[in-house]
Design an enzyme around this catalytic site. Structure first.
Site, PDB file in Angstrom:
ATOM      1  N   GLU A 217      -5.357   9.564  -0.136  1.00 49.69           N
ATOM      2  CA  GLU A 217      -5.766   8.149  -0.114  1.00 49.69           C
ATOM      3  C   GLU A 217      -6.790   7.822  -1.193  1.00 49.69           C
ATOM      4  O   GLU A 217      -6.677   6.768  -1.831  1.00 49.69           O
ATOM      5  CB  GLU A 217      -6.344   7.766   1.252  1.00 49.69           C
TER       6      GLU A 217
ATOM      7  N   HIS B  14       1.590   5.135  -2.581  1.00 46.33           N
ATOM      8  CA  HIS B  14       1.979   6.521  -2.264  1.00 46.33           C
ATOM      9  C   HIS B  14       3.241   7.011  -2.973  1.00 46.33           C
ATOM     10  O   HIS B  14       3.334   8.193  -3.312  1.00 46.33           O
ATOM     11  CB  HIS B  14       2.224   6.646  -0.755  1.00 46.33           C
TER      12      HIS B  14
ATOM     13  N   HIS C 225       0.843  -1.205   0.000  1.00 47.65           N
ATOM     14  CA  HIS C 225       0.000   0.000   0.000  1.00 47.65           C
ATOM     15  C   HIS C 225       0.878   1.256   0.000  1.00 47.65           C
ATOM     16  O   HIS C 225       0.700   2.153  -0.819  1.00 47.65           O
ATOM     17  CB  HIS C 225      -0.916   0.035   1.231  1.00 47.65           C
TER      18      HIS C 225
ATOM     19  N   SER D  58      -3.821   1.231  -4.989  1.00 45.51           N
ATOM     20  CA  SER D  58      -3.191  -0.014  -4.503  1.00 45.51           C
ATOM     21  C   SER D  58      -4.218  -1.115  -4.262  1.00 45.51           C
ATOM     22  O   SER D  58      -3.859  -2.200  -3.786  1.00 45.51           O
ATOM     23  CB  SER D  58      -2.418   0.263  -3.207  1.00 45.51           C
TER      24      SER D  58
HETATM   25  N1  HBI Z   1       1.408   5.958  10.106  1.00 43.94           N
HETATM   26  N2  HBI Z   1       2.966   4.586   9.092  1.00 43.94           N
HETATM   27  C1  HBI Z   1       1.877   5.371   8.989  1.00 43.94           C
HETATM   28  N3  HBI Z   1       1.262   5.528   7.803  1.00 43.94           N
HETATM   29  C2  HBI Z   1       0.164   6.310   7.665  1.00 43.94           C
HETATM   30  O1  HBI Z   1      -0.394   6.450   6.570  1.00 43.94           O
HETATM   31  C3  HBI Z   1      -0.346   6.969   8.821  1.00 43.94           C
HETATM   32  C4  HBI Z   1       0.314   6.768  10.044  1.00 43.94           C
HETATM   33  N4  HBI Z   1      -0.128   7.378  11.143  1.00 43.94           N
HETATM   34  C5  HBI Z   1      -1.241   8.295  11.134  1.00 43.94           C
HETATM   35  C6  HBI Z   1      -1.904   8.417   9.819  1.00 43.94           C
HETATM   36  N5  HBI Z   1      -1.442   7.792   8.731  1.00 43.94           N
HETATM   37  C7  HBI Z   1      -3.134   9.289   9.722  1.00 43.94           C
HETATM   38  O2  HBI Z   1      -3.093  10.264  10.719  1.00 43.94           O
HETATM   39  C8  HBI Z   1      -3.230   9.985   8.376  1.00 43.94           C
HETATM   40  O3  HBI Z   1      -3.580   8.998   7.452  1.00 43.94           O
HETATM   41  C9  HBI Z   1      -4.282  11.050   8.407  1.00 43.94           C
HETATM   42 FE    FE Z   2      -1.925   5.346   2.826  1.00 44.57          FE
END
Ligand code: HBI
Ligand code: FE
Length: 277
Positions: free
Chosen positions: A193, A152, A147, A212
């Protein structure tokens, strides 16, 4: 740090309470991470089964991209050569740094909001190091390397998108201070997203969660079910999202410049309006 009222991020993603007990249903080895939650990516440690699974995931998704992914995504995917195997972040970082001065940092999985947004504010994108199990081939709740990387990383090579994402990181840290993160998180979800964009009159995807997922890519672009609405910051911040199913609304940008421009203002008055609504 539980937030009053609505979760900043959906329950499945709100890991603040779990980080002290990394085995509480969270994937990944948080034991040897740095203070900023980064770890080393031991690219030689992936098993042959994982490498084969990665190739199957990539092949399936690549086949769906033509006529569905935006041009910027498709061009970056061509350069990333993901069919060669699970990417070595250090190698990708050479090209990424040259393209938009971003870098990938390896993380054990979900990290707390303020850690995540601090990385974005410093042009560092957190990429999970582990790959989903065979049982999760078609669907996984929390982000894995497929993903995060497939979804991303390609868009980080587009300068105006990369600039927006850094600004988003700064904005999210500010929103957390102002109590507006519940609303601003929706902006992340409906763009980064699940975002769609109009390209030469056709609707294309740029959102990682859409790009994804085979199911969501078809649903977002071809199903009659979801509402496809014009991008509008306040409408988005008023629209809850689902993390464990496809969306009932998607928002369409006219350009990535629109995303950067419409999110440039100070959002403080927006949060006041949302709070008083
Ligand atoms: N941590 N590793 C990771 N990946 C993310 O996409 C992620 C996160 N922590 C918080 C978070 N996303 C959300 O706060 C955001 O998607 C808004
Ligand atoms: Fe994501």
């Amino acid at each position: 740090m539980q937030n009053e009222g609505m979760q900043t991020t959906p329950a499945a993603f709100d890991i603040s309470a779990k980080t002290h007990n990394p085995n509480a249903g969270l994937r990944g080895n948080y034991a040897d991470m740095a203070a900023d939650f980064t770890v080393r990516q031991h690219v030689g440690d992936y098993t042959s089964e994982e490498q084969a699974r990665w190739l199957r995931l990539v092949a399936r998704q690549l086949a769906l991209l033509p006529t569905r992914a935006c041009r910027e995504f498709i061009d970056a995917v061509a350069k990333l050569d993901m069919q060669r195997g699970i990417p070595d972040f250090a190698t990708v970082n050479v090209a990424l740094n040259a393209a938009t001065n971003w870098q990938l940092v390896a993380v054990p999985g979900l990290v707390p909001d303020d850690v995540f947004f601090t990385h974005l504010a410093n042009r560092r994108f957190p990429v999970t190091v582990w790959l989903r199990s065979e049982a999760e081939f078609d669907y996984i709740v929390e982000p894995d390397i497929f993903h995060d990387f497939f979804g991303h990383v390609p868009m980080l090579f587009t300068p105006v998108y990369a600039d927006h994402l850094q600004a988003y990181g700064h904005g999210a840290l500010k929103a957390k201070r102002l109590g507006g993160l519940d609303w601003l998180a929706r902006l992340y979800w409906y763009t980064i997203e699940f975002g769609l964009i109009r390209e030469s009159g056709e609707i294309r995807a740029y959102g990682a969660g859409v790009l994804s997922s085979p199911k969501e890519l078809i649903h977002a672009l071809e199903s009659a079910a979801p509402r496809r609405r014009p991008f509008d910051v306040m409408t988005i911040m008023r629209t809850p999202f689902l993390i464990d199913d496809v969306q009932s609304s998607y928002f369409i940008l006219e350009s990535f410049e629109q995303l950067h421009h419409d999110t440039a203002p100070d959002f403080t008055p927006y949060y006041t309006a949302l709070r008083n609504a």
